[in-house]
Design an enzyme around this catalytic site. Structure first.
Site, mmCIF file in Angstrom:
data_model
loop_
_atom_site.group_PDB
_atom_site.id
_atom_site.type_symbol
_atom_site.label_atom_id
_atom_site.label_comp_id
_atom_site.label_asym_id
_atom_site.label_seq_id
_atom_site.Cartn_x
_atom_site.Cartn_y
_atom_site.Cartn_z
ATOM 1 N N CYS A 123 42.339 45.950 41.423
ATOM 2 C CA CYS A 123 41.315 44.948 42.240
ATOM 3 C C CYS A 123 40.954 45.738 43.459
ATOM 4 C CB CYS A 123 41.761 43.606 42.284
ATOM 5 S SG CYS A 123 42.356 43.446 40.670
ATOM 6 N N HIS A 256 37.376 39.277 46.535
ATOM 7 C CA HIS A 256 37.257 39.958 45.300
ATOM 8 C C HIS A 256 37.437 38.282 44.580
ATOM 9 C CE1 HIS A 256 39.445 41.863 42.050
ATOM 10 N NE2 HIS A 256 40.526 40.787 41.491
ATOM 11 N N ASN A 286 37.829 37.885 36.316
ATOM 12 C CA ASN A 286 38.081 39.038 37.641
ATOM 13 C C ASN A 286 37.827 40.525 36.906
ATOM 14 O OD1 ASN A 286 39.752 40.682 38.761
ATOM 15 N ND2 ASN A 286 41.402 39.742 38.778
#
Ligand code: ACO
Length: 329
Positions: A123, A256, A286
């Site tokens: 990520c 994020h 996500n």
């Protein structure tokens, strides 16, 4: 005078964002769809994560998504692919073991023979990719760099595991960086701690006899959550201190997009109202390395983020990896 890549003249010392682009696969998977697949509810997913829906690939690959996002970023920057002298792709779901997705993308774009490589920081992949490209530009080894975050996490999702399958989505975002005589990118910060593998991993791979049918994410979400909130709070302080800036100097937070509760905690730490935080987790879920460039592009294209504003981007992911970028757009 020429530098190692053969560019003539003195190197400019900073990079700036010349253009952005993004792409989402058209297929949408809602929380109601997930209710039909696992023992979950729209209410649980919204309350615990802030996610309402996510985009999922049909037959497209990571490189397919990356190509569309990259072309849009190049168009926005007014730069032709053959002018690029660096391509960095942040991805944890490459099309193939090799060549890298960056090399596949380079061929699709017709971007000549500039260096092209992937960064695998899950990520935090886009932050890492931007950090590396910024360093190339600062040292004069590149003038125009394509930085992409692209993922097809749906391919490493166990669609029978409610702990993970409600969280993730697919997509791609891209940024073209170019050299400039003023920031642009003020600073980039990258950290890793490899001691937490068991909390968040795909526990199979080449080392255990690669079996794509078993390569799924596992996560101890609650423990990752606590670590992420603390770590992202620390990196906000580190980033501002490195630039002698105050919280009030930040115009936009582009975090994020893992969980709205993590985003709220970081916004609180910065003292930023949510109107100054770009949130896409409700619509994208996500998307790992793609989430920040997707959010950045959305807020630039709808006119929220304007030239001259100061943006803080931060991410946390598997590894653990985490990092931040402070930039004047
Ligand atoms: N639907 C319904 N119930 C569920 C679901 C679901 N989809 N998933 C878990 N539950 C249950 C659990 O089984 C548990 O039940 P129990 O109390 O009976 O045991 C209960 O809900 C609470 O589970 P928690 O894991 O404590 O829930 P939490 O509030 O922590 O939310 C979440 C889970 C959303 C995963 C959160 O912990 C989180 O966002 N973690 C961080 C994720 C992250 O940032 N990851 C890093 C990036 S990802 C990457 O790098 C690939």
């Amino acid at each position: 005078m020429s530098n190692p890549l053969g560019h003539e003249g003195a190197a400019l010392n900073y990079s700036r964002i010349a253009g952005t682009g993004a792409h989402l696969p058209p297929k949408i998977l809602t929380n109601l769809d997930l209710e039909e697949m696992v023992d979950t509810s729209d209410e649980w997913i919204r309350e615990r994560t802030g996610i309402a829906e996510r985009h999922i690939v049909g037959g497209e690959t990571t490189c397919d998504l990356a190509e569309v996002a990259a072309r849009r970023a190049l168009d926005a920057a007014g730069i032709r692919p053959e002018e690029l002298d660096l391509i960095v792709v942040g991805t944890t779901t490459p099309d193939q073991v090799f060549p890298s997705t960056a090399c596949l993308l380079q061929a699709r774009l017709g971007a000549g023979d500039c260096p092209a490589f992937d960064i695998q920081a899950v990520c935090a992949g886009f932050i890492y990719a931007l950090g590396v490209a910024d360093r190339f530009i600062r040292c004069g080894a590149a003038r125009k760099a394509l930085v992409v975050g692209a993922e097809t996490l749906s391919r490493i999702t166990d669609w029978t595991d409610r702990n993970t399958c409600v969280l993730f989505g697919d997509g791609a975002g891209a940024v073209v960086l170019e050299s400039a005589d003023a920031p642009g990118v003020f600073s980039t910060h990258m950290h890793s701690d490899g001691n937490y593998k068991s909390l968040l991993e795909v526990p199979t791979g080449i080392g255990s006899g690669f079996d794509a049918g078993r390569a799924f994410m596992t996560m101890r979400g609650n423990e990752v959550f606590k670590f992420a909130v603390t770590t992202l709070g620390r990196i906000v302080d580190e980033t501002l201190a490195a630039n002698g800036m105050e919280k009030s100097d930040v115009d936009w937070l582009i975090p994020h997009q893992a969980n709205i509760r993590i985003i709220l905690a970081t916004a609180r730490k910065l003292g930023l109202p949510m109107e100054r935080v770009v949130v896409t987790v409700d619509r994208h879920g996500n998307t790992s390395a793609a989430s920040i460039p997707l959010a950045l592009d959305a807020a630039i294209r709808d006119g929220r983020i304007r030239r001259g504003e100061t943006l803080l981007m931060e991410a946390f992911g598997g590894g653990f990896t985490w990092g931040s970028v402070l930039v004047k757009y």
